[in-house]
Design an enzyme around this catalytic site. Structure first.
Site, PDB file in Angstrom:
ATOM      1  N   ARG A 148     -34.461 -65.913  18.042  1.00  0.00           N
ATOM      2  CA  ARG A 148     -33.597 -65.742  16.870  1.00  0.00           C
ATOM      3  C   ARG A 148     -32.228 -66.398  17.032  1.00  0.00           C
ATOM      4  O   ARG A 148     -31.556 -66.654  16.043  1.00  0.00           O
ATOM      5  CB  ARG A 148     -33.435 -64.250  16.557  1.00  0.00           C
ATOM      6  CG  ARG A 148     -34.747 -63.630  16.100  1.00  0.00           C
ATOM      7  CD  ARG A 148     -34.514 -62.230  15.580  1.00  0.00           C
ATOM      8  NE  ARG A 148     -35.769 -61.563  15.244  1.00  0.00           N
ATOM      9  CZ  ARG A 148     -35.861 -60.301  14.855  1.00  0.00           C
ATOM     10  NH1 ARG A 148     -34.778 -59.567  14.758  1.00  0.00           N
ATOM     11  NH2 ARG A 148     -37.017 -59.765  14.554  1.00  0.00           N
ATOM     12  N   ASP A 160     -26.358 -49.299   6.393  1.00  0.00           N
ATOM     13  CA  ASP A 160     -27.029 -50.098   7.424  1.00  0.00           C
ATOM     14  C   ASP A 160     -25.959 -50.905   8.156  1.00  0.00           C
ATOM     15  O   ASP A 160     -24.832 -51.077   7.665  1.00  0.00           O
ATOM     16  CB  ASP A 160     -28.061 -51.043   6.785  1.00  0.00           C
ATOM     17  CG  ASP A 160     -29.120 -51.482   7.793  1.00  0.00           C
ATOM     18  OD1 ASP A 160     -30.209 -50.892   7.818  1.00  0.00           O
ATOM     19  OD2 ASP A 160     -28.852 -52.419   8.586  1.00  0.00           O
TER      20      ASP A 160
HETATM   21  C1  LIG Z   1     -36.972 -51.249  10.338  1.00  0.00           C
HETATM   22  S1  LIG Z   1     -35.514 -50.946   9.433  1.00  0.00           S
HETATM   23  C2  LIG Z   1     -35.894 -49.346   8.746  1.00  0.00           C
HETATM   24  C3  LIG Z   1     -35.769 -49.311   7.236  1.00  0.00           C
HETATM   25  C4  LIG Z   1     -36.200 -47.998   6.588  1.00  0.00           C
HETATM   26  N1  LIG Z   1     -35.432 -46.888   7.076  1.00  0.00           N
HETATM   27  C5  LIG Z   1     -37.680 -47.768   6.780  1.00  0.00           C
HETATM   28  O1  LIG Z   1     -38.081 -46.829   7.484  1.00  0.00           O
HETATM   29  O2  LIG Z   1     -38.463 -48.539   6.240  1.00  0.00           O
HETATM   30  C6  LIG Z   1     -34.323 -50.520  10.704  1.00  0.00           C
HETATM   31  C7  LIG Z   1     -32.894 -50.691  10.225  1.00  0.00           C
HETATM   32  O3  LIG Z   1     -31.993 -50.053  11.142  1.00  0.00           O
HETATM   33  C8  LIG Z   1     -30.796 -50.794  11.129  1.00  0.00           C
HETATM   34  N2  LIG Z   1     -29.989 -50.470  12.310  1.00  0.00           N
HETATM   35  C9  LIG Z   1     -30.247 -50.755  13.602  1.00  0.00           C
HETATM   36  N3  LIG Z   1     -29.245 -50.345  14.382  1.00  0.00           N
HETATM   37  C10 LIG Z   1     -28.315 -49.781  13.586  1.00  0.00           C
HETATM   38  C11 LIG Z   1     -27.039 -49.177  13.815  1.00  0.00           C
HETATM   39  N4  LIG Z   1     -26.520 -49.064  15.026  1.00  0.00           N
HETATM   40  N5  LIG Z   1     -26.374 -48.711  12.737  1.00  0.00           N
HETATM   41  C12 LIG Z   1     -26.890 -48.818  11.506  1.00  0.00           C
HETATM   42  N6  LIG Z   1     -28.072 -49.381  11.226  1.00  0.00           N
HETATM   43  C13 LIG Z   1     -28.784 -49.860  12.255  1.00  0.00           C
HETATM   44  C14 LIG Z   1     -31.267 -52.237  11.099  1.00  0.00           C
HETATM   45  O4  LIG Z   1     -30.264 -53.127  10.651  1.00  0.00           O
HETATM   46  C15 LIG Z   1     -32.474 -52.153  10.167  1.00  0.00           C
HETATM   47  O5  LIG Z   1     -32.152 -52.508   8.848  1.00  0.00           O
END
Ligand SMILES: C[S@@+](CC[C@H](N)C(=O)[O-])C[C@H]1O[C@@H](n2cnc3c(N)ncnc32)[C@H](O)[C@@H]1O
Length: 266
Positions: free
Chosen positions: A34, A140
């Site tokens: 990436r 997010d």
């Molecule tokens: C796979 S997505 C999950 C989306 C949704 N909650 C679902 O279950 O489909 C994981 C998300 O967590 C966010 N994320 C990861 N680390 C984070 C952090 N420290 N603070 C806020 N968001 C975070 C990522 O940017 C990503 O958009």
């Protein structure tokens, strides 16, 4: 091609874990895949040089985390949670909640599908008893995911789990995808929030979704986050986590209800 050295890899892993909770220690290939294009575009000669740039520049840091987070999601993902919302939580709220307002938080909302699905469920449920306020907060880390969430235009496949009537009622086909109607979009407020930082909220939540976020976290980050979610819930409030995630049953003041659903004690 620029090489990610072992010491640069360790430094990046420690930086991301310390600041964002995300454990990339087994993701070396992902980082390389990436980040190479970014490094080439920035015309830097090493990961260390790029890393210095990121540490001094908020926008560059956002750009790096936009690349290193995994944002895959879709509408009505893990439908049991939405069934539980409709069949258990909302009927109980209807009987007992005199203020007619629900505070809902989608933490790690990615491109918004989770928060918008919850709003659709609440809108459908309360259609016959107006006057309820269920505006939902969705946060997010990824600014790119949040921009896409606010735009509210999705590929058709992302809507596949929704009942056909909802697809017709709440979306309009346009070039580039299916656009979500304003009546749903305006019920969700999107904000950037790093879950590793103190929560800036004063009002506790009735419901927190944090699904498929903690799977990417170190154990330490998970434990501290779950304790802070408990503190951010009202007594009797619910926490939904992803089905592949676990937290100790009945620990930290959260009662296990069924897989991936926990309730704060009174
Ligand atoms: C796979 S997505 C999950 C989306 C949704 N909650 C679902 O279950 O489909 C994981 C998300 O967590 C966010 N994320 C990861 N680390 C984070 C952090 N420290 N603070 C806020 N968001 C975070 C990522 O940017 C990503 O958009």
């Amino acid at each position: 091609m620029i090489q990610l050295t072992d010491s640069e890899f360790r430094r990046l892993v420690a930086f991301v874990r310390g600041n964002f909770g995300i454990d990339l220690s087994k993701k070396r290939l992902l980082i390389e895949a990436r980040m190479y294009a970014v490094l080439a575009r920035k015309k830097v000669s090493s990961f260390s040089q790029y890393f210095e740039m990121v540490r001094g520049d908020r926008n560059e840091l956002n750009a790096m985390m936009n690349r290193l987070t995994t944002n895959h999601t879709y509408f009505m993902r893990e439908p049991r949670h939405f069934e539980f919302l409709k069949d258990v939580i909302l009927p109980a709220q209807e009987k007992t909640n005199r203020s007619r307002s629900l505070h809902v938080w989608s933490a790690g909302c990615s491109t918004g599908e989770e928060a918008y699905t919850a709003v659709m469920v609440m809108k459908e449920y309360f259609a016959l008893c107006p006057g309820w306020d269920y505006r939902t907060l969705a946060t997010d880390l990824s600014t790119r995911a949040l921009q896409s969430a606010a735009r509210g235009v999705y590929p058709e496949e992302s809507l596949a789990g929704l009942p056909p009537q909802w697809r017709h009622r709440y979306f309009r086909r346009q070039s580039g995808g299916c656009a979500l109607s304003d009546e749903i979009r305006r019920e969700v407020i999107f904000r950037q929030l790093n879950l590793m930082e103190p929560f800036p909220f004063h009002t506790p939540f009735d419901l927190i979704f944090c699904r498929n976020v903690m799977i990417y976290f170190s154990q330490e980050a998970r434990d501290s986050l779950v304790a802070r979610f408990r503190d951010a819930l009202k007594p009797g409030g619910y926490l939904f986590i992803g089905h592949s995630e676990t937290i100790p049953h009945n620990a930290m003041g959260l009662r296990y209800i069924e897989p991936s659903i926990y309730q704060k004690g009174p």
